[in-house]
Design an enzyme around this catalytic site. Sequence first.
Site, short mmCIF file in Angstrom:
data_model
loop_
_atom_site.label_atom_id
_atom_site.label_comp_id
_atom_site.label_asym_id
_atom_site.label_seq_id
_atom_site.Cartn_x
_atom_site.Cartn_y
_atom_site.Cartn_z
N GLN A 1 0.84 -1.20 0.00
CA GLN A 1 0.00 0.00 0.00
C GLN A 1 0.87 1.25 0.00
OE1 GLN A 1 -3.53 -0.31 0.37
NE2 GLN A 1 -3.65 1.87 -0.01
N PHE A 2 1.39 1.63 -1.16
CA PHE A 2 2.27 2.80 -1.24
C PHE A 2 1.57 4.08 -0.83
CE2 PHE A 2 0.31 3.22 -5.37
CZ PHE A 2 0.31 4.59 -5.61
N THR A 3 0.24 4.13 -0.94
CA THR A 3 -0.48 5.37 -0.62
C THR A 3 -0.43 5.72 0.87
OG1 THR A 3 -2.60 4.23 -0.43
CG2 THR A 3 -2.02 5.12 -2.61
#
Length: 148
Positions: free
Chosen positions: A78-80
């Site tokens: 989950q890079f966000t």
Amino acid sequence: MRIVVQRSKQAQVIVNNEVVGSIQQGLVLLVGITHDDTLQDAQYLAEKISGLRIFSDEEGKMNRSVLDCGGAVLSISQFTLYGDVRKGKRPNFMAAAKPDHAEPLYEQFNNLLREKGLAVETGVFGADMDVSLVNDGPVTLVLDTKAN
């Protein structure tokens, strides 16, 4: 590393209309990695999460870990989680690690959880995923190796 931990009754992740990972009781982990995260960060979080006592015992108190209750883990990259929205209306993702750093560390983290005895399901790194879960409680925690 930054991880959102959600206690769940069931969860699944779908990529291209296909279920690629699913669990019953356990933890859903949204895993974010930044540039300077290391294996030590992954080791710390694997130890912390595998022993985190957020499942109810016979008296209804949070005294049991995911290992104690025989639960599993659904781990989603989950890079966000490293989105910066302090300026403007569009998130800036400059703090998120590039895939060549993030993906191997994400895989190492999942393997460390497996070494602790957990069944670990995953999504597909970098893919557009549909994640669904029944949040149990709800219980949601944020763990961050860089937090004070």
